[in-house]
Design a protein around this motif. Structure first.
Motif, short mmCIF file in Angstrom:
data_model
loop_
_atom_site.label_atom_id
_atom_site.label_comp_id
_atom_site.label_asym_id
_atom_site.label_seq_id
_atom_site.Cartn_x
_atom_site.Cartn_y
_atom_site.Cartn_z
N ILE A 245 41.79 45.67 33.39
CA ILE A 245 42.35 44.25 33.73
C ILE A 245 41.64 43.59 35.81
O ILE A 245 41.98 44.89 36.10
CB ILE A 245 43.37 43.53 33.80
CG1 ILE A 245 43.46 44.31 32.21
CG2 ILE A 245 43.57 42.87 34.13
CD1 ILE A 245 45.14 44.23 32.06
N LEU A 246 41.01 43.43 35.62
CA LEU A 246 40.12 43.56 37.60
C LEU A 246 41.69 42.77 37.94
O LEU A 246 41.45 43.33 39.07
CB LEU A 246 39.63 41.86 37.63
CG LEU A 246 39.01 41.55 39.15
CD1 LEU A 246 38.11 42.79 40.09
CD2 LEU A 246 38.27 40.28 39.03
N GLU A 247 42.31 42.02 37.91
CA GLU A 247 43.62 42.06 38.56
C GLU A 247 44.50 42.59 38.74
O GLU A 247 45.82 43.37 40.22
CB GLU A 247 44.43 40.68 38.70
CG GLU A 247 43.40 39.35 38.39
CD GLU A 247 43.06 39.05 37.64
OE1 GLU A 247 41.82 38.06 37.33
OE2 GLU A 247 42.39 39.96 36.32
N GLN A 248 44.53 43.76 37.79
CA GLN A 248 45.62 44.87 38.05
C GLN A 248 45.06 46.42 38.19
O GLN A 248 46.27 46.99 38.31
CB GLN A 248 46.27 44.08 36.59
CG GLN A 248 47.55 43.63 36.24
CD GLN A 248 47.97 43.37 34.95
OE1 GLN A 248 47.86 42.56 34.29
NE2 GLN A 248 48.50 44.96 34.81
N PHE B 67 37.29 47.87 38.38
CA PHE B 67 38.21 47.79 37.33
C PHE B 67 37.16 48.88 36.52
O PHE B 67 35.80 48.57 36.42
CB PHE B 67 38.78 46.65 36.92
CG PHE B 67 37.61 45.94 36.03
CD1 PHE B 67 37.48 45.30 34.71
CD2 PHE B 67 36.78 44.65 37.53
CE1 PHE B 67 36.50 44.58 34.60
CE2 PHE B 67 35.60 44.23 37.17
CZ PHE B 67 35.69 43.39 36.13
N LEU B 68 37.89 49.26 35.04
CA LEU B 68 36.35 49.72 34.09
C LEU B 68 36.55 48.85 33.71
O LEU B 68 36.76 48.02 33.20
CB LEU B 68 36.90 50.97 33.49
CG LEU B 68 37.38 52.26 33.93
CD1 LEU B 68 38.34 53.31 33.08
CD2 LEU B 68 35.64 52.97 33.44
N SER B 69 34.69 48.95 33.33
CA SER B 69 34.39 47.82 32.63
C SER B 69 33.95 48.10 30.95
O SER B 69 34.60 47.72 29.40
CB SER B 69 32.72 47.06 33.22
OG SER B 69 32.46 46.14 32.18
N ALA C 172 28.76 62.48 24.40
CA ALA C 172 28.41 62.22 26.04
C ALA C 172 29.10 60.79 26.08
O ALA C 172 29.14 59.81 25.05
CB ALA C 172 27.05 61.69 26.53
N THR C 173 29.67 60.80 27.30
CA THR C 173 30.77 60.06 27.60
C THR C 173 30.09 59.62 28.75
O THR C 173 29.94 59.70 29.87
CB THR C 173 32.25 60.47 27.85
OG1 THR C 173 32.31 60.89 26.42
CG2 THR C 173 32.97 59.22 27.70
N GLY C 174 30.51 57.52 28.57
CA GLY C 174 29.66 57.31 30.32
C GLY C 174 31.29 55.98 29.85
O GLY C 174 31.93 55.23 29.35
N MET C 175 31.32 56.22 31.79
CA MET C 175 32.21 55.01 32.18
C MET C 175 31.61 54.13 32.82
O MET C 175 31.08 54.93 34.03
CB MET C 175 33.69 55.83 32.19
CG MET C 175 34.49 56.38 31.39
SD MET C 175 35.92 56.71 32.20
CE MET C 175 36.52 57.39 30.48
N ILE C 176 31.83 52.80 32.97
CA ILE C 176 30.94 51.81 33.90
C ILE C 176 32.28 51.05 34.87
O ILE C 176 32.84 50.71 34.05
CB ILE C 176 30.34 50.92 33.31
CG1 ILE C 176 29.44 51.31 32.54
CG2 ILE C 176 29.01 49.96 34.13
CD1 ILE C 176 28.36 50.60 31.36
N VAL C 177 32.31 51.77 36.03
CA VAL C 177 33.08 50.85 36.63
C VAL C 177 32.58 49.41 38.05
O VAL C 177 31.10 49.79 38.51
CB VAL C 177 33.85 51.48 38.31
CG1 VAL C 177 34.29 50.77 39.12
CG2 VAL C 177 34.71 52.76 37.42
N PHE C 178 32.95 48.05 37.10
CA PHE C 178 33.00 46.98 38.17
C PHE C 178 33.27 47.13 39.43
O PHE C 178 34.13 47.07 39.43
CB PHE C 178 32.30 45.64 37.11
CG PHE C 178 31.12 45.71 36.26
CD1 PHE C 178 30.77 47.11 36.00
CD2 PHE C 178 31.37 44.77 35.69
CE1 PHE C 178 29.47 46.75 34.79
CE2 PHE C 178 30.46 44.73 34.43
CZ PHE C 178 29.34 45.51 34.62
#
Length: 355
Positions: free
Chosen positions: A274-277, A290-292, A312-318
């Motif tokens: 959550i962007l705000e949290q 935040f994690l997208s 494989a695991t990918g985590m995308i941070v925006f």
């Protein structure tokens, strides 16, 4: 590495039980260690309630941006690299960060997400494919990376092992047949068989429901009964004794792909998305991280030669108890896992419903 293996096993079971709610009577295969390793990279930069939620999901506390977890993961990487000549096992982490973004002492490979998002996506996918022996391709699908991406955290794991003893003279359509010499006691209504790979540091454990009645395969009762304590007891190699039995195991090959965001939210990791949290102030002082998306892909193939598995695991941070069988025939759905015996870490976990 006891605390790490316990955290990994608890996360594995929680994750599996959440995933089985939506994958009813379907094959499941994933690497809890790969997901945990990727989570740990994000968790090191989390603060406040975001960090607390991640700790509850991962079962491992990460005090600030230092502590026991990173060193335990590093020790595990060293231990896994000692699989031996007959087994190859590798696990690698990589952070890809936007070259113009201000990070806080994070070791990463600089890429240009802003002006060359597709080129950056291709570069990350190529790294994953190389690390997994070509088994995991296109981890990041088209459209998953764009100019708002500032960080991608990736873990890749690849295993290839030769079974300890196996019969090689059989027809192509026959099941894989093993003459094995390790067995564990029967546990209530299911059987558990450990199949060691050469070198015996790694084993595949098969959990097979013994009794099938009506339309039930027994899997639902088995899956509901599994706890961390029971799994630790069942897969403890100290409980193994020698006995030669014939094992019939179907050849099978699985390719699975999961979007993990909904599963992780259901497990209690909410603020991170959550962007705000979301609070990732341990990664950067820039606001609005935040994690997208969290993506996991996996592959496993078992045949008469051995086992090959990759994930494989990918985590995308925006920004902004019964009889002990002398024949073990897996001719109905079963659970299986691949475990590193010295560290007691579960590398892969799965359900086989249709080979």
């Amino acid at each position: 590495m006891g605390s790490l293996s316990a955290a990994n096993a608890k996360f594995c079971l929680d994750f599996f039980k959440e995933l089985r709610k939506v994958k009813i009577n379907e094959n499941i295969f994933f690497s809890p260690l790969s997901i945990s390793a990727a989570l740990s990279m994000v968790q090191l930069g989390a603060r406040g309630n975001t960090a607390e939620e991640m700790e509850k999901v991962s079962f491992f506390p990460f005090p600030g941006n230092s502590g026991g977890a990173p060193s335990q993961f590093q020790e595990l990487l060293v231990a896994l690299g000692k699989a031996g000549a007959t087994c190859s096992l590798s696990i690698a982490n990589r952070l890809f960060g936007e070259e113009t973004f201000q990070f806080l002492q994070v070791e990463l490979e600089a890429v240009d997400f802003i002006n060359a998002a597709e080129e950056s996506r291709g570069k990350m996918n190529s790294w994953v494919e190389k690390q997994t022996g070509g088994k995991i391709k296109d981890l990041f699908p088209p459209g998953s990376i764009d100019s708002t991406t500032v960080l991608a955290l990736v873990n890749a794991i690849h295993f290839k092992g030769v079974h300890g003893k196996s019969a090689r003279n059989f027809k192509q359509d026959d099941p894989v047949v093993f003459i094995a010499c390790f067995i564990l006691p029967v546990f209530f209504f299911w059987l558990l068989f450990p199949l060691p790979y050469n070198g015996e540091e790694l084993s595949m454990f098969i959990l097979l429901p013994e009794n099938i009645c009506d339309e039930s395969t027994g899997l639902e009762q088995l899956e509901s009964a599994i706890t961390y304590e029971k799994l630790a007891e069942w897969t403890n190699m100290e409980n193994v004794y020698l006995q030669e039995i014939t094992v019939y195991l179907p050849r099978f090959r699985m390719k699975e792909s999961y979007e993990l965001t909904a599963v992780l939210k259901a497990l209690g990791m909410r603020d991170a998305f959550i962007l705000e949290q979301a609070d990732f102030s341990g990664i950067s002082t820039e606001p609005g991280l935040f994690l997208s998306r969290v993506i996991h892909k996996s592959f496993v193939e078992i045949n008469e030669e051995g086992t090959e598995a990759a994930a494989a695991t990918g985590m995308i941070v925006f920004a902004s108890s019964f009889h002990i069988p002398y024949e073990f025939r897996t001719d109905h759905p079963f659970l299986f896992l691949i475990k590193h015996n010295p560290s007691k870490n579960i590398l892969f976990f799965g359900r086989c419903c249709s080979p």
